[in-house]
Design a protein around this motif. Structure first.
Motif, PDB file in Angstrom:
ATOM      1  N   GLN A 148       5.384   5.003  15.546  1.00 57.82           N
ATOM      2  CA  GLN A 148       4.971   5.022  14.136  1.00 57.82           C
ATOM      3  C   GLN A 148       5.739   3.992  13.314  1.00 57.82           C
ATOM      4  O   GLN A 148       5.215   3.473  12.318  1.00 57.82           O
ATOM      5  N   HIS A 149       6.969   3.710  13.723  1.00 58.65           N
ATOM      6  CA  HIS A 149       7.745   2.650  13.070  1.00 58.65           C
ATOM      7  C   HIS A 149       7.076   1.293  13.281  1.00 58.65           C
ATOM      8  O   HIS A 149       6.845   0.548  12.316  1.00 58.65           O
ATOM      9  N   GLU A 150       6.757   0.984  14.522  1.00 58.71           N
ATOM     10  CA  GLU A 150       6.253  -0.349  14.858  1.00 58.71           C
ATOM     11  C   GLU A 150       4.739  -0.489  14.649  1.00 58.71           C
ATOM     12  O   GLU A 150       4.278  -1.448  14.029  1.00 58.71           O
ATOM     13  N   VAL A 151       3.978   0.480  15.175  1.00 52.97           N
ATOM     14  CA  VAL A 151       2.513   0.387  15.110  1.00 52.97           C
ATOM     15  C   VAL A 151       1.976   0.964  13.803  1.00 52.97           C
ATOM     16  O   VAL A 151       1.195   0.315  13.089  1.00 52.97           O
ATOM     17  N   GLY A 152       2.410   2.207  13.487  1.00 52.06           N
ATOM     18  CA  GLY A 152       1.893   2.899  12.301  1.00 52.06           C
ATOM     19  C   GLY A 152       2.395   2.329  10.988  1.00 52.06           C
ATOM     20  O   GLY A 152       1.926   2.724   9.915  1.00 52.06           O
ATOM     21  N   THR A 153       3.356   1.391  11.056  1.00 49.95           N
ATOM     22  CA  THR A 153       3.846   0.750   9.825  1.00 49.95           C
ATOM     23  C   THR A 153       3.673  -0.767   9.902  1.00 49.95           C
ATOM     24  O   THR A 153       2.848  -1.343   9.199  1.00 49.95           O
ATOM     25  N   HIS A 154       4.424  -1.429  10.793  1.00 51.11           N
ATOM     26  CA  HIS A 154       4.430  -2.896  10.791  1.00 51.11           C
ATOM     27  C   HIS A 154       3.080  -3.498  11.186  1.00 51.11           C
ATOM     28  O   HIS A 154       2.584  -4.410  10.523  1.00 51.11           O
ATOM     29  N   ILE A 155       2.490  -2.994  12.262  1.00 50.95           N
ATOM     30  CA  ILE A 155       1.174  -3.537  12.667  1.00 50.95           C
ATOM     31  C   ILE A 155       0.098  -3.120  11.677  1.00 50.95           C
ATOM     32  O   ILE A 155      -0.768  -3.926  11.296  1.00 50.95           O
ATOM     33  N   LEU A 156       0.143  -1.878  11.220  1.00 53.89           N
ATOM     34  CA  LEU A 156      -0.892  -1.401  10.293  1.00 53.89           C
ATOM     35  C   LEU A 156      -0.872  -2.174   8.981  1.00 53.89           C
ATOM     36  O   LEU A 156      -1.932  -2.567   8.467  1.00 53.89           O
ATOM     37  N   THR A 157       0.300  -2.420   8.411  1.00 51.59           N
ATOM     38  CA  THR A 157       0.358  -3.169   7.148  1.00 51.59           C
ATOM     39  C   THR A 157      -0.089  -4.617   7.347  1.00 51.59           C
ATOM     40  O   THR A 157      -0.681  -5.224   6.453  1.00 51.59           O
ATOM     41  N   TYR A 158       0.182  -5.174   8.532  1.00 49.38           N
ATOM     42  CA  TYR A 158      -0.318  -6.523   8.841  1.00 49.38           C
ATOM     43  C   TYR A 158      -1.851  -6.510   8.879  1.00 49.38           C
ATOM     44  O   TYR A 158      -2.504  -7.380   8.297  1.00 49.38           O
ATOM     45  N   CYS A 159      -2.418  -5.517   9.541  1.00 54.31           N
ATOM     46  CA  CYS A 159      -3.885  -5.416   9.647  1.00 54.31           C
ATOM     47  C   CYS A 159      -4.528  -5.205   8.281  1.00 54.31           C
ATOM     48  O   CYS A 159      -5.549  -5.839   7.960  1.00 54.31           O
ATOM     49  N   ASN A 160      -3.941  -4.322   7.476  1.00 57.81           N
ATOM     50  CA  ASN A 160      -4.466  -4.123   6.122  1.00 57.81           C
ATOM     51  C   ASN A 160      -4.368  -5.412   5.312  1.00 57.81           C
ATOM     52  O   ASN A 160      -5.276  -5.755   4.547  1.00 57.81           O
ATOM     53  N   GLY A 161      -3.254  -6.119   5.474  1.00 57.04           N
ATOM     54  CA  GLY A 161      -3.090  -7.397   4.783  1.00 57.04           C
ATOM     55  C   GLY A 161      -4.126  -8.423   5.194  1.00 57.04           C
ATOM     56  O   GLY A 161      -4.586  -9.222   4.383  1.00 57.04           O
TER      57      GLY A 161
END
Length: 612
Positions: free
Chosen positions: A431-444
């Protein structure tokens, strides 16, 4: 004044058709005139010029609906056609005619409106313009019930009786040209930025009051009256900034390539000889990159909010380029302090509180451990879920031998092939790496601004705070994780105070009971390049986020892209204006256990209470 020129009826018809299509309208009119209507809105700002003032025109261009036109052109029929088209949705229509008062040393905004009509709108204009007095002395705004609603040398756009019958309200605003020297024409650039920001917000607030009182239409917030669509100049500036930032690879070029080898030497020398770190060669010329950076036409961007965001990012990139030039010198540290800040008293206090509450490393509670393949299998399940939400981005997991631990690179989760981790930490790390960092990149990536995925100025601070909160919400935040964040703050403070690499290392080991290997890596990260204070922002971001949630901040908006907590009001504005799209949320927020913990965060938690 000469013979009036009328706007061609065919042009008027084409304009009305475009307005009805609910697409943004940009129409060039005779004699350098320009009509812009971003969307269906019950107002328009008008500037009739004799000789166009480019800076005064820019004031109007901050709005979602404006007409800039040569004063010899009769716009009566055009304006009536626009009003009729808009009236299909709105009951009434506001016309704000604004014109410059170039009299030397005049500091008064004169707001002219009909007596006993739209007093809330006039008051909003007065209060807004008066804010400039905080910067420019003697600025005032006065309301005149019977003043001219147009420049003295021109005829009114519409007579009072006609406007009453059609439900159109005319307000005239005479604007003092405070932002340039009346004799030389020299622009006071820094003040002009503030002037046009205040102008932009004041007009929107005034129109919002007009709509709220005079119509039944529901606008939740005055920000919804701002522009929705981004123009080519803004898109180009955003893309150029993102290109320079990405090509710079700042963190990659300030991270040693021989940290593992130097650890072995450091240990062999019984921690008495300072490591000699090596770095990747810099394949760009910082001077040339700076030249490109300041050739970006941010000053031509019409939207004050986006201009502010891009200007902040440009300053960050400039400082990072300077740091690359100064890598390995004391100047690297000094420029870094101006970019990432120094430790404030509250941050140091919280770091020491954590280390006092948890003076020792927590021992593993479970003997069950995952190797790289087992962890990757669990991570892939989460990646598969987000691939269904972002089918065009090709999210993936890679096991590699050239990364340290676990890290994210855009849409890829990278896992070291020798990793071994506590099975109980698996979900928290995902959740740290995928649910936050990757997800915010995808939303961006879904957003029209590239900075939304490349990252605003100082975005790391909130990103890491958000990622640690994700660990807490899924019940996986550990003592060791908090101790690490606190240890980084202690190391930064030690370095800033003038301690050597070895002194900081020994302090972490002896006073705060960090293992030699962890103390080495904390110290290495802080002393790299000549001294990097950036590592203190991780705990700072967590503290900021806890306060933000306690104050009732919206957690969901934070997943829109990569930005700092200081940008949340700007993000909310762009969301209201529908410039940005609502974010996809992490699916762990659907868990009942997470919702319970989230309620605790909104009530307020001490940082040491985050450990389950």
């Amino acid at each position: 004044m000469g013979k009036k020129v009328h706007v061609n009826s065919e042009i008027i018809e084409a304009i009305c058709e475009k307005i009805n299509s609910d697409a943004p309208l940009n129409y060039e009119l005779p004699k350098n005139g320009w009509l812009h209507i971003d969307k269906f809105l019950p107002f328009i700002c008008i500037y009739r010029f004799k000789e166009p003032d480019v800076y005064f025109s820019r004031l109007l261009k901050t709005q979602a609906s404006y007409l800039i036109i040569d004063e010899t052109i009769d716009i009566t029929k055009l304006l009536e056609a626009i009003r009729l088209t808009i009236s299909e949705k709105f009951d009434t229509f506001l016309v704000l005619e604004v014109w410059p008062d170039v009299k030397n040393e005049n500091t008064k905004f004169n707001i002219n409106c009909p007596e006993n009509v739209a007093s809330e709108t006039a008051i909003a204009l007065k209060e807004g313009f008066s804010k400039l007095a905080n910067t420019y002395p003697n600025v005032s705004a006065n309301i005149h019930a019977n003043g001219l609603k147009h420049p003295k040398h021109l005829q009114p756009i519409a007579d009072v009786e006609t406007s009453k019958k059609t439900g159109m309200l005319l307000i005239g605003v005479e604007v003092p040209v405070l932002y340039k020297n009346s004799e030389t024409g020299e622009l006071y650039s820094l003040f002009f930025r503030e002037f046009y920001s205040v102008f932009s917000e004041t007009i929107k607030r005034a129109v919002y009051e007009f709509i709220r009182v005079q119509t039944k239409d529901d606008f939740d917030n005055y920000l919804m009256l701002g522009k929705t669509h981004i123009d080519e100049i803004t898109t180009k500036a955003d893309a150029e900034l993102a290109s320079i930032s990405e090509g710079m690879s700042f963190l990659l070029r300030t991270t040693p390539v021989n940290s593992n080898e130097e650890w072995e030497k450091f240990k062999e020398n019984k921690f008495k000889k300072i490591p000699s770190f090596k770095y990747r060669l810099i394949s760009i010329d910082p001077e040339l990159e700076k030249r490109k950076l300041y050739n970006i036409a941010i000053d031509e961007i019409e939207d004050p909010t986006i201009a502010f965001i891009l200007r902040g990012k440009r300053l960050e990139i400039e400082k990072q380029l300077t740091m690359l030039e100064e890598r390995g010198t004391q100047n690297f540290k000094f420029v870094g302090e101006s970019l990432y800040g120094v430790i404030n008293k509250n941050l140091l206090k919280e770091a020491k509180k954590i280390l006092k509450k948890f003076p020792k490393r927590e021992k593993m509670k479970s003997a069950n451990r995952f190797n790289c393949t087992e962890f990757a299998k669990h991570a892939q399940e989460e990646i598969d879920y987000y691939n269904s939400k972002f089918p065009n981005l090709n999210l993936s997991v890679e096991i590699r031998n050239d990364v340290a631990g676990i890290m994210v690179s855009k849409t890829k989760l990278l896992i070291n092939d020798q990793i071994s981790l506590d099975a109980n930490r698996c979900d928290a790390l995902i959740q740290h790496e995928v649910g936050t960092h990757i997800l915010t990149y995808c939303n961006g990536k879904r957003q029209p601004l590239q900075q939304m995925f490349e990252g605003f100025e100082g975005y790391d601070q909130l990103q890491e705070g958000l990622a640690v909160i994700a660990e807490y919400l899924v019940g996986g935040l550990t003592v060791n994780r908090l101790r690490l964040l606190a240890g980084r703050v202690i190391a930064v403070q030690s370095m800033v105070n003038g301690a050597t690499f070895i002194e900081t290392f020994k302090n972490l080991c002896k006073k705060y009971s960090f293992s030699e290997r962890i103390a080495y890596y904390i110290t290495m990260r802080v002393y790299r390049g000549g001294g990097l204070t950036k590592d203190a922002v991780y705990l700072a971001g967590l503290i900021d986020l806890l306060q933000y949630l306690k104050n009732g901040g919206n957690l969901e908006n934070l997943y829109t892209g990569k930005f700092n907590i200081t940008h949340t009001a700007l993000i909310e504005e762009l969301l209201y204006r529908k410039v940005l799209k609502k974010p996809e949320l992490p699916r762990f927020l659907e868990r009942k256990s997470v919702q319970k913990r989230l309620k605790k965060l909104y009530k307020g938690l001490e940082i040491v209470e985050l450990v389950n």
